[in-house]
Scaffold this motif. Sequence first.
Motif, PDB file in Angstrom:
ATOM      1  N   ALA A 226       0.856  -1.185   0.000  1.00 53.60           N
ATOM      2  CA  ALA A 226       0.000   0.000   0.000  1.00 53.60           C
ATOM      3  C   ALA A 226       0.890   1.233   0.000  1.00 53.60           C
ATOM      4  O   ALA A 226       1.885   1.291   0.720  1.00 53.60           O
ATOM      5  N   GLY A 227       0.573   2.206  -0.804  1.00 45.77           N
ATOM      6  CA  GLY A 227       1.382   3.402  -0.913  1.00 45.77           C
ATOM      7  C   GLY A 227       2.307   3.392  -2.108  1.00 45.77           C
ATOM      8  O   GLY A 227       2.851   4.427  -2.478  1.00 45.77           O
ATOM      9  N   HIS A 228       2.495   2.245  -2.710  1.00 48.57           N
ATOM     10  CA  HIS A 228       3.334   2.157  -3.906  1.00 48.57           C
ATOM     11  C   HIS A 228       2.591   2.812  -5.061  1.00 48.57           C
ATOM     12  O   HIS A 228       1.363   2.786  -5.130  1.00 48.57           O
ATOM     13  N   ASP A 229       3.340   3.430  -5.973  1.00 50.23           N
ATOM     14  CA  ASP A 229       2.713   4.119  -7.109  1.00 50.23           C
ATOM     15  C   ASP A 229       1.825   3.197  -7.930  1.00 50.23           C
ATOM     16  O   ASP A 229       0.799   3.615  -8.449  1.00 50.23           O
ATOM     17  N   TYR A 230       2.207   1.920  -8.073  1.00 53.35           N
ATOM     18  CA  TYR A 230       1.408   0.981  -8.849  1.00 53.35           C
ATOM     19  C   TYR A 230       0.158   0.523  -8.109  1.00 53.35           C
ATOM     20  O   TYR A 230      -0.713  -0.100  -8.681  1.00 53.35           O
ATOM     21  N   SER A 231       0.070   0.807  -6.819  1.00 57.10           N
ATOM     22  CA  SER A 231      -1.107   0.432  -6.031  1.00 57.10           C
ATOM     23  C   SER A 231      -1.981   1.632  -5.716  1.00 57.10           C
ATOM     24  O   SER A 231      -2.770   1.613  -4.797  1.00 57.10           O
TER      25      SER A 231
ATOM     26  N   ARG B 250      -0.990   6.194   0.964  1.00 55.64           N
ATOM     27  CA  ARG B 250      -0.718   5.421   2.172  1.00 55.64           C
ATOM     28  C   ARG B 250      -1.399   6.102   3.346  1.00 55.64           C
ATOM     29  O   ARG B 250      -1.870   7.233   3.243  1.00 55.64           O
ATOM     30  N   GLN B 251      -1.411   5.408   4.471  1.00 57.38           N
ATOM     31  CA  GLN B 251      -2.068   5.968   5.644  1.00 57.38           C
ATOM     32  C   GLN B 251      -1.313   7.203   6.126  1.00 57.38           C
ATOM     33  O   GLN B 251      -0.088   7.278   6.044  1.00 57.38           O
ATOM     34  N   VAL B 252      -2.053   8.145   6.636  1.00 53.34           N
ATOM     35  CA  VAL B 252      -1.460   9.348   7.182  1.00 53.34           C
ATOM     36  C   VAL B 252      -0.752   8.975   8.476  1.00 53.34           C
ATOM     37  O   VAL B 252      -1.256   8.162   9.265  1.00 53.34           O
ATOM     38  N   THR B 253       0.419   9.573   8.710  1.00 55.06           N
ATOM     39  CA  THR B 253       1.133   9.265   9.957  1.00 55.06           C
ATOM     40  C   THR B 253       0.342   9.784  11.146  1.00 55.06           C
ATOM     41  O   THR B 253      -0.435  10.736  11.048  1.00 55.06           O
ATOM     42  N   THR B 254       0.605   9.195  12.296  1.00 63.59           N
ATOM     43  CA  THR B 254      -0.205   9.500  13.476  1.00 63.59           C
ATOM     44  C   THR B 254       0.281  10.717  14.237  1.00 63.59           C
ATOM     45  O   THR B 254      -0.312  11.089  15.238  1.00 63.59           O
ATOM     46  N   GLY B 255       1.361  11.332  13.822  1.00 65.79           N
ATOM     47  CA  GLY B 255       1.835  12.535  14.514  1.00 65.79           C
ATOM     48  C   GLY B 255       2.936  12.242  15.516  1.00 65.79           C
ATOM     49  O   GLY B 255       3.479  13.151  16.121  1.00 65.79           O
ATOM     50  N   ASP B 256       3.272  10.966  15.708  1.00 71.15           N
ATOM     51  CA  ASP B 256       4.338  10.645  16.656  1.00 71.15           C
ATOM     52  C   ASP B 256       5.707  10.597  15.968  1.00 71.15           C
ATOM     53  O   ASP B 256       6.706  10.309  16.585  1.00 71.15           O
ATOM     54  N   TYR B 257       5.737  10.958  14.711  1.00 72.16           N
ATOM     55  CA  TYR B 257       6.982  10.937  13.947  1.00 72.16           C
ATOM     56  C   TYR B 257       7.491  12.360  13.799  1.00 72.16           C
ATOM     57  O   TYR B 257       6.749  13.273  13.442  1.00 72.16           O
ATOM     58  N   GLU B 258       8.766  12.555  14.111  1.00 77.36           N
ATOM     59  CA  GLU B 258       9.365  13.860  13.930  1.00 77.36           C
ATOM     60  C   GLU B 258      10.571  13.695  13.017  1.00 77.36           C
ATOM     61  O   GLU B 258      11.498  12.951  13.340  1.00 77.36           O
ATOM     62  N   ALA B 259      10.565  14.381  11.887  1.00 79.14           N
ATOM     63  CA  ALA B 259      11.643  14.238  10.913  1.00 79.14           C
ATOM     64  C   ALA B 259      12.930  14.826  11.480  1.00 79.14           C
ATOM     65  O   ALA B 259      12.934  15.821  12.180  1.00 79.14           O
ATOM     66  N   TRP B 260      14.037  14.161  11.172  1.00 78.41           N
ATOM     67  CA  TRP B 260      15.341  14.624  11.603  1.00 78.41           C
ATOM     68  C   TRP B 260      15.807  15.736  10.694  1.00 78.41           C
ATOM     69  O   TRP B 260      15.640  15.691   9.478  1.00 78.41           O
ATOM     70  N   THR B 261      16.359  16.755  11.294  1.00 78.33           N
ATOM     71  CA  THR B 261      16.956  17.826  10.502  1.00 78.33           C
ATOM     72  C   THR B 261      18.406  17.987  10.961  1.00 78.33           C
ATOM     73  O   THR B 261      18.686  17.919  12.166  1.00 78.33           O
TER      74      THR B 261
END
Length: 118
Positions: A95-100, A104-115
């Motif tokens: 799920a989330g692949h371009d051919y599918s 994809r599911q929206v993230t739940t907010g517990d993810y913080e991207a590293w900078t």
Amino acid sequence: MSLMMRLTTALSGRKIGTDRFGNTYHESRKDFLGYGRKRRWVLYAGAPEATKVPPEWHAWLHHTANAPLPEAKAHPWMVEHRPNPTGTALAWHPAGHDYSGGRRQVTTGDYEAWTPGS
């Protein structure tokens, strides 16, 4: 299959058998110099794809077994061998692949991207 492969197989090899997919298996008539044993090879039915070789013949090709293993199913839970579907229409796409569909599911907010630098 190329003309050279057919000629080489006819002159220096002998047919051992055929699998249920139509691939034919051959062995050299003499021991190969520097190899110490007979050379074994497969002529594929259709496109040459190594995953088309069933496990029974794979063991024989790699000198794990002296003779091809029987092709009868040993247990009811065993499934039929299938060639690798990668790159075909039967390939698996998560799920989330371009051919599918590419969603994809929206993230739940517990993810913080590293900078960098933080």
